[in-house]
Design a protein around this motif. Structure first.
Motif, mmCIF file in Angstrom:
data_model
loop_
_atom_site.group_PDB
_atom_site.id
_atom_site.type_symbol
_atom_site.label_atom_id
_atom_site.label_comp_id
_atom_site.label_asym_id
_atom_site.label_seq_id
_atom_site.Cartn_x
_atom_site.Cartn_y
_atom_site.Cartn_z
ATOM 1 N N THR A 1 -13.066 -11.262 6.119
ATOM 2 C CA THR A 1 -12.000 -10.867 7.048
ATOM 3 C C THR A 1 -11.852 -11.833 8.220
ATOM 4 O O THR A 1 -10.746 -12.160 8.631
ATOM 5 C CB THR A 1 -12.281 -9.452 7.606
ATOM 6 N N ASN B 1 -16.446 -6.463 3.844
ATOM 7 C CA ASN B 1 -15.422 -7.485 3.592
ATOM 8 C C ASN B 1 -15.702 -8.713 4.458
ATOM 9 O O ASN B 1 -15.022 -8.967 5.438
ATOM 10 C CB ASN B 1 -14.014 -6.955 3.941
ATOM 11 N N TYR C 1 -17.142 -2.007 7.926
ATOM 12 C CA TYR C 1 -16.027 -2.553 7.144
ATOM 13 C C TYR C 1 -16.133 -4.069 7.060
ATOM 14 O O TYR C 1 -15.848 -4.668 6.029
ATOM 15 C CB TYR C 1 -14.691 -2.160 7.780
ATOM 16 N N ASN D 1 0.844 -1.205 0.000
ATOM 17 C CA ASN D 1 0.000 0.000 0.000
ATOM 18 C C ASN D 1 0.873 1.247 0.000
ATOM 19 O O ASN D 1 1.045 1.887 1.039
ATOM 20 C CB ASN D 1 -0.901 0.025 1.237
ATOM 21 N N SER E 1 -6.859 -4.827 8.826
ATOM 22 C CA SER E 1 -7.177 -6.085 8.139
ATOM 23 C C SER E 1 -5.899 -6.765 7.657
ATOM 24 O O SER E 1 -5.846 -7.985 7.563
ATOM 25 C CB SER E 1 -8.169 -5.863 6.996
ATOM 26 N N TYR E 2 -4.847 -5.965 7.384
ATOM 27 C CA TYR E 2 -3.573 -6.590 7.019
ATOM 28 C C TYR E 2 -2.974 -7.348 8.217
ATOM 29 O O TYR E 2 -2.435 -8.448 8.070
ATOM 30 C CB TYR E 2 -2.572 -5.545 6.501
ATOM 31 N N ASP F 1 -10.373 4.743 6.604
ATOM 32 C CA ASP F 1 -10.201 3.722 5.565
ATOM 33 C C ASP F 1 -8.785 3.159 5.565
ATOM 34 O O ASP F 1 -8.583 1.948 5.469
ATOM 35 C CB ASP F 1 -10.526 4.303 4.178
ATOM 36 N N GLU F 2 -7.796 4.067 5.694
ATOM 37 C CA GLU F 2 -6.408 3.625 5.726
ATOM 38 C C GLU F 2 -6.155 2.788 6.989
ATOM 39 O O GLU F 2 -5.478 1.767 6.938
ATOM 40 C CB GLU F 2 -5.451 4.829 5.712
ATOM 41 N N TRP G 1 -8.341 0.999 8.604
ATOM 42 C CA TRP G 1 -8.955 -0.310 8.417
ATOM 43 C C TRP G 1 -8.070 -1.220 7.571
ATOM 44 O O TRP G 1 -7.894 -2.396 7.860
ATOM 45 C CB TRP G 1 -10.339 -0.181 7.767
ATOM 46 N N LYS G 2 -7.463 -0.633 6.489
ATOM 47 C CA LYS G 2 -6.577 -1.431 5.638
ATOM 48 C C LYS G 2 -5.452 -2.044 6.475
ATOM 49 O O LYS G 2 -5.097 -3.209 6.296
ATOM 50 C CB LYS G 2 -5.972 -0.555 4.533
#
Lengths: 413, 294
Positions: free
Chosen positions: A110, A107, A103, A49, A317-318, A310-311, A313-314
């Motif tokens: 997850t 998704n 989120y 990312n 989830s990573y 949003d960032e 959350w990314k």
């Protein structure tokens, strides 16, 4: 003039670069070795990312909560931060955490393959306000050299709490005969329920707190047998190190090589790997009612007022992804929350000593460490009188009366 | 006494005002502001995260049935009952001894004053080693004399143990106040009494003590305030595994209530009660001083 131009263009370049990547701040508690692994994880994440950069801030356990509190109250909370399951409901009820349910709905995969035990602690009526990052179950560590010296057989899955009590008494020795103990059977913390008293109370068939978290139960019914058992070990056998004795050995008599057994989670393995003596791991001994241990999980949450949800959350989830969990399990501290990783060679064949599978298998008989609003105050109302029992300044009956009179008042649920 | 002071005139007054302004502003915002905020918060429920909610006198009503608060109140009163007389008497004795021509007088004064200027955290750690149950200095001495070790910082002894440390830490400050008071007593009073045949003991009780009454009252008030606000040594010496204390005093209890359990309103109410107690005691002292001090 030329230098000025260069300076201006350099400035323009750097600001455009800064704008191209959104920086998010991730704060966690931990030790120096953990920082390196998290930086590895962050580097992998940033490669995938390029538009997000993550700043990792690490502090020790005590100052972590102080810092987090001050920053949150001051409106400067980190975008993403670490959470401990027992106090998660308190943090959530204060409106400090972002609801991750939207989120998760977007998704749905997850959480597929994530263990239910750790997940349960973070599931609230209106969704998840945080997710488990890793988990811990408590097992028994024993010093093989001390067992050999005492001519005792190593603990195994057949051990009962009675076996534990008698072995601990035999391993508590005044080696030089000067009247003071030089080696103890057990080094464990008796204030916090997690390592010892929670599993013992459950193994005797008692309960810690009611399912609706309104009534304290650790002072009633079968739990009383557990308290008599523990009091016998602490006061009659002196086979469990006192708080002051623990203090003089850096709060871990096991690694200090003065205690034969300890109860701890997988988090001690990287440190114990450096031990100069031989040690092994066994499941928590069975009680009269059942075998039990506690499972607790560190979580990862997003601040309610983050500018970059949003960032954030990314990143979260990573951390939960197979890739992120694999990187973290290389750390050797915690157990991955994702089954595919916890049963893979990455976790099971890590380079540190110990039976790593045993900690995952413990999920079969583990109960979750209770997590409810008012947890900290409740633990104080329960733990403070008990610590006076261990120092011999209060009788068990008096302490349980005190707990019965005060503990339920701390529960706001 | 105020008649003897120098009075400012004319433009000097303006300059005094200007020069005092920064300090007064700091006092007004810092001290008075936080006192007002504490008083105001004591009528609210506030966890520092969500907006405060007005609950009227509920926090005060709750204190009446709060076991932790009552225990802390008892501990603080017991602490003060020992700390205040011990501090006043010992620092007076030290001051009288060091007001004579003793060899190494300055060195002794320095030694007694040293605890006042050292960090309570560092000194507290040294004391915790002295008091330690297993490896402690005191228990080694007891052990050498064939006696059983004492749990100095356990809940039975901790009150006495911390009083000793706090008195030790406060003697220096009291000594300075009494030395100043002693040096203000004119020498000719003593000389006159000597001619009348008064010995040192009579001089102490009939001249020194009566002439030191203002200093004694001042030191008593100061010690009382310090006693009720004592925190640092108590925190370092008696803190237990879960953040509790073997002798929780008022300030320890309200610190834990506010900063560990997030009950700011409740903690504020305790702080207001504490301030009120100190104020009442101070008023009683100054009333007594007016009565006896003349």
């Amino acid at each position: 003039m030329k230098t000025l131009l260069t300076a201006v263009s350099a400035l323009a370049l750097s600001t455009s670069l800064a704008y191209s990547a959104t920086e998010i701040r991730y704060m966690m508690w931990g030790d120096p070795p953990e920082i390196a692994v998290w930086q590895q994880l962050v580097a992998d994440f940033e490669k995938a990312n390029p538009d997000i950069s993550v700043k990792v801030e690490v502090t020790d356990w005590d100052s972590y909560w102080e810092k987090l509190r001050v920053q949150t109250i001051g409106g400067d909370a980190p975008d993403v931060f670490a959470m401990d399951a027992p106090i998660y409901p308190d943090w959530q009820s204060r409106g400090t955490l972002l609801n991750l349910q939207p989120y998760l709905d977007a998704n749905p995969d997850t959480l597929k393959g994530v263990y239910e035990g750790p997940l349960k602690a973070y599931r609230l009526a209106d969704g998840f306000y945080g997710l488990p990052r890793d988990f811990q179950t408590i097992a028994m560590f024993y010093n093989k050299d001390m067992f050999d010296a005492a001519g005792l057989a190593y603990p195994d899955a057949s051990w009962t709490l009675d076996d534990l009590k008698s072995a601990a008494a035999k391993l508590t020795i005044d080696k030089d005969g000067d009247g003071t103990t030089d080696q103890w059977g057990i080094s464990t913390e008796v204030w916090d329920m997690e390592p010892f008293w929670g599993p013992v109370v459950t193994a005797f068939g008692g309960k810690i707190i009611s399912d609706d978290f309104k009534t304290t139960l650790m002072d009633k019914g079968k739990a009383l047998d557990a308290w008599n058992f523990i009091t016998g070990m602490v006061r009659d056998d002196h086979s469990i190190m006192s708080d002051e004795e623990l203090d003089s050995y850096g709060y871990d008599g096991f690694i200090a090589n003065v205690a034969a057994m300890t109860f701890s989670g997988h988090w001690v393995i990287p440190a114990y790997n450096e031990a100069t003596f031989n040690w092994g791991v066994a499941p928590f001994p069975k009680g009269p009612a059942r075998r039990a241990t506690l499972v607790n999980s560190a979580g990862i949450v997003i601040g309610a007022n983050t500018a970059h949800p949003d960032e954030a959350w990314k990143f979260v989830s990573y951390v939960l992804s197979e890739e992120g969990q694999s990187t973290l399990s290389a750390l050797g501290f915690a157990i991955p929350v994702r089954e595919s990783v916890a049963t893979s060679p990455v976790y099971l064949q890590q380079k540190s000593r110990g039976d790593h599978k045993l900690f995952v298998d413990a999920l079969d008989y583990a109960i979750p460490k209770p997590s409810f609003r008012g947890y900290e105050e409740w633990s104080a109302a329960v733990g403070d009188p008990l610590s006076l029992v261990w120092t011999g300044e209060m009788s068990l009956e008096e302490a349980l009366d005190e707990i019965a009179a005060t503990a339920d008042d701390t529960l706001p649920n | 006494m105020s008649e003897a002071g120098i009075r400012a005139k004319g433009r000097e007054r303006i300059w005094i005002g200007i020069l005092l302004f920064p300090t007064l502003l700091g006092l007004a915002v810092g001290a008075l502001g936080s006192i007002a905020a504490t008083f105001g918060l004591s009528f609210f429920d506030w966890d520092m995260f969500t907006p405060p909610q007005l609950v009227g006198l509920q926090n005060y009503v709750d204190l009446l049935s709060d076991r932790k608060f009552k225990k802390a109140l008892f501990n603080s009163i017991a602490f003060s009952a020992m700390y205040v007389p011990a501090t006043v008497i010992l620092s007076l004795l030290v001051a009288v001894l060091l007001n004579r021509h003793v060899y190494g007088k300055s060195l002794f004064r320095l030694l007694f004053f040293l605890p006042v200027v050292t960090s309570p955290t560092a000194v507290g750690l040294v004391w915790s080693w002295i008091y330690s149950k297993d490896q402690g200095l005191l228990n080694s001495i007891l052990g050498a004399m064939g006696m059983d070790p004492v749990y100095w910082l356990g809940s039975k002894m901790a009150l006495y143990s911390v009083v000793v440390v706090n008195v030790w830490g406060a003697i220096g400050e009291g000594m300075i106040i009494f030395l100043a008071g002693l040096q203000a007593i004119p020498r000719d009073v003593y000389e006159a009494s000597m001619l009348d045949g008064a010995g040192p003991v009579k001089q102490f009780f009939y001249i020194t003590i009566p002439l030191l009454i203002p200093s004694i009252f001042f030191q008593t008030i100061l010690s009382t305030i310090n006693a009720f606000q004592a925190f640092d040594y108590i925190y370092i010496l008696t803190k237990t595994a879960g953040g509790g204390s073997t002798v929780p005093t008022l300030v320890f209890n309200l610190y834990r209530e506010g900063f560990n359990f997030f009950r700011m309103g409740n903690a504020s109410a305790q702080a207001v009660v504490l301030a009120a107690m100190i104020m009442v005691l101070t008023l009683i002292y100054s009333h007594l001083q007016k009565k006896w001090g003349q």
